[in-house]
Design a protein around this motif. Sequence first.
Motif, PDB file in Angstrom:
ATOM      1  N   ASP A 186       0.833  -1.259   0.200  1.00  0.00           N
ATOM      2  CA  ASP A 186      -0.067  -0.065  -0.057  1.00  0.00           C
ATOM      3  C   ASP A 186       0.905   1.252  -0.269  1.00  0.00           C
ATOM      4  OD1 ASP A 186      -2.304  -1.537   0.041  1.00  0.00           O
ATOM      5  OD2 ASP A 186      -2.874  -0.896   2.098  1.00  0.00           O
ATOM      6  N   ASN A 187       1.856   1.214   0.727  1.00  0.00           N
ATOM      7  CA  ASN A 187       2.687   2.509   0.562  1.00  0.00           C
ATOM      8  C   ASN A 187       3.985   2.400  -0.731  1.00  0.00           C
ATOM      9  OD1 ASN A 187       1.668   3.294   2.888  1.00  0.00           O
ATOM     10  ND2 ASN A 187       2.666   1.707   3.973  1.00  0.00           N
ATOM     11  N   TRP A 188       3.943   1.636  -1.792  1.00  0.00           N
ATOM     12  CA  TRP A 188       4.962   1.801  -2.493  1.00  0.00           C
ATOM     13  C   TRP A 188       4.928   2.857  -3.409  1.00  0.00           C
ATOM     14  CZ3 TRP A 188       5.024  -4.082  -4.653  1.00  0.00           C
ATOM     15  CH2 TRP A 188       5.504  -5.177  -3.555  1.00  0.00           C
ATOM     16  N   ARG A 189       3.611   3.366  -3.714  1.00  0.00           N
ATOM     17  CA  ARG A 189       3.456   4.266  -4.594  1.00  0.00           C
ATOM     18  C   ARG A 189       4.129   5.382  -4.159  1.00  0.00           C
ATOM     19  NH1 ARG A 189       0.882   5.470  -8.992  1.00  0.00           N
ATOM     20  NH2 ARG A 189       0.548   7.816  -9.276  1.00  0.00           N
ATOM     21  N   ASN A 190       3.715   5.973  -2.980  1.00  0.00           N
ATOM     22  CA  ASN A 190       4.393   7.132  -2.267  1.00  0.00           C
ATOM     23  C   ASN A 190       5.589   6.945  -1.969  1.00  0.00           C
ATOM     24  OD1 ASN A 190       4.106   9.534  -0.608  1.00  0.00           O
ATOM     25  ND2 ASN A 190       4.448   8.115   1.134  1.00  0.00           N
ATOM     26  N   ALA A 191       6.209   5.721  -1.450  1.00  0.00           N
ATOM     27  CA  ALA A 191       7.361   5.572  -1.394  1.00  0.00           C
ATOM     28  C   ALA A 191       8.516   5.898  -2.640  1.00  0.00           C
ATOM     29  CB  ALA A 191       8.001   4.159  -0.598  1.00  0.00           C
ATOM     30  N   LEU A 192       7.992   5.301  -3.763  1.00  0.00           N
ATOM     31  CA  LEU A 192       8.787   5.573  -5.000  1.00  0.00           C
ATOM     32  C   LEU A 192       8.783   6.796  -5.325  1.00  0.00           C
ATOM     33  CD1 LEU A 192       7.488   2.481  -7.204  1.00  0.00           C
ATOM     34  CD2 LEU A 192       9.944   3.001  -6.484  1.00  0.00           C
ATOM     35  N   LEU A 193       7.608   7.558  -5.330  1.00  0.00           N
ATOM     36  CA  LEU A 193       7.829   9.239  -5.668  1.00  0.00           C
ATOM     37  C   LEU A 193       8.512   9.934  -4.697  1.00  0.00           C
ATOM     38  CD1 LEU A 193       3.916   9.348  -6.689  1.00  0.00           C
ATOM     39  CD2 LEU A 193       5.878   9.594  -8.126  1.00  0.00           C
ATOM     40  N   ALA A 194       8.644   9.486  -3.341  1.00  0.00           N
ATOM     41  CA  ALA A 194       9.406  10.163  -2.438  1.00  0.00           C
ATOM     42  C   ALA A 194      10.964  10.183  -2.649  1.00  0.00           C
ATOM     43  CB  ALA A 194       8.953   9.849  -0.909  1.00  0.00           C
ATOM     44  N   PHE A 195      11.043   8.672  -3.055  1.00  0.00           N
ATOM     45  CA  PHE A 195      12.439   8.373  -3.160  1.00  0.00           C
ATOM     46  C   PHE A 195      12.969   9.134  -4.572  1.00  0.00           C
ATOM     47  CE2 PHE A 195      15.399   5.705  -5.548  1.00  0.00           C
ATOM     48  CZ  PHE A 195      16.427   5.285  -4.381  1.00  0.00           C
TER      49      PHE A 195
END
Length: 428
Positions: A186-195
């Motif tokens: 569930d947190n992959w999308r946000n983590a990729l953009l933040a990365f």
Amino acid sequence: MINLHPRAIARAGSASDIDVVLDTARQTGIALAVRGGGHNIAGHGTVDGGLVLDLGALRNVRVDAERREVAVEPGATLADVDRATAVHGLVVPLGVISGTGVAGLTLGGGVGWLTRTGGLSLDNLDAVDVVTPAGEHVHAGAEENAELFWGVRGGGGNFGVVSSFTFRALPLPAAPLGGNLFYRPDNWRNALLAFDAWTRDLPDEMNPIISFVVLPPEFGMGAEPWMVIGVAWVAEDHQPGLELIDRLRAAAPPDGEVVGPTSWPEWQSAMDAVFPKGSRGYWKNVSFSRLDEEVVDAVLGFASELAWEGTGIDIHHLEGAFGRVPEDATAFPNRSARYWLNVYGFWRDAAEDERLTAFARKAYAVMQPFAEQGEYVNFLGAELGVQAPDAARAAYGQDKYRRLVALKDRYDPQNLLRLNHNIAPSAG
Ligand SMILES: Cc1cc2nc3c(=O)[nH]c(=O)nc-3n(C[C@H](O)[C@H](O)[C@H](O)COP(=O)(O)OP(=O)(O)OC[C@H]3O[C@@H](n4cnc5c(N)ncnc54)[C@H](O)[C@@H]3O)c2cc1C
């Protein structure tokens, strides 16, 4: 998975055995495979019905700490080098799994936890000693046989058998900072953009690699898929590294984490259990520069299917020392991409071959609209046991390929060394 049966295996006991084996291959015309650490994904370290030159017993590593020079024999593994250099407070940028061979890894590139700090393994080469198919002994470095030195840094084992690698080592902090931030789907999308935002102004000391993976049971992480942001901060002072990790953590709060000082040889073997001996595998790689909404959607399109142990997807963040090497300084293709995505296999059951190779091909196809020219030859899998005729040309790009062909014409016009990502000599 690479199930080939050589007629003979010649185990070199010293570098001079290389001459004997090359002579034999030249005189008999028998197909010759050269084997260093035996980790080649496409299976180039062996051959059906031919002769294998196995250099695996030549594992000596000699460190001149004062000059920061590291001389490595062609059968050494990454662990051999890490162990020998760490005690002197030195390190050579290598890959991330300790049993991999230094030879094949370096001749193709060499990407790992120090790529942003020090570049590829081949960027840290000072010189190589090569035995050519004609039996010449050639020393190649920036000043001597410079064109051959250009070609072996990326062109693989196409031009001769390397009997010794001399690296220039970097200083190694007493305890580098290693970290893994774990994210649930569930947190992959946000983590990729933040990365992507986080990597915009990273100092060279920070080396991040993202992995999507279901970890083997020994990691104690359950049977669910994780996105792991791994980081290696390679500097004596941990504070700036910890502050950078804080920034990432604030933008993308992880579901779990382990961050702390580590010993380098331990960090370098921490993922070994993912690839036990005998794992099957088929790998595909793509370099690209955008990680915006559209590309994140594409990545998640296939990464979110990953519900099994046996396939991993890594995204290496590049730039730093890697990106500052001029494009034409080595034969390695593409220094400008920000990212490199690698889909890799480590499954055990032959019945999975078709499904999991198809998954890697699909991921590769999905990424093509964003791909930049140039593929990493060390991450190319075997295409059903045969070499795709234009794979090397496509991997290096037209200009570099032409220059590599000229070198092949000079050093191996008969294509004696053809069990590799082959640069075909112009004579055909
Ligand atoms: C589990 C695993 C993890 C990996 N991790 C990484 C990683 O972190 N980073 C990375 O960059 N790559 C990685 N790789 C890819 C690796 O770089 C390549 O597979 C490389 O070819 C391995 O080299 P080797 O010497 O072990 O292989 P081998 O199969 O022994 O040799 C590969 C080929 O290199 C050539 N060669 C070997 N020795 C010589 C020599 N002395 N002279 C001339 N030619 C020679 C030959 O063409 C040979 O067929 C990994 C591979 C595996 C399987």
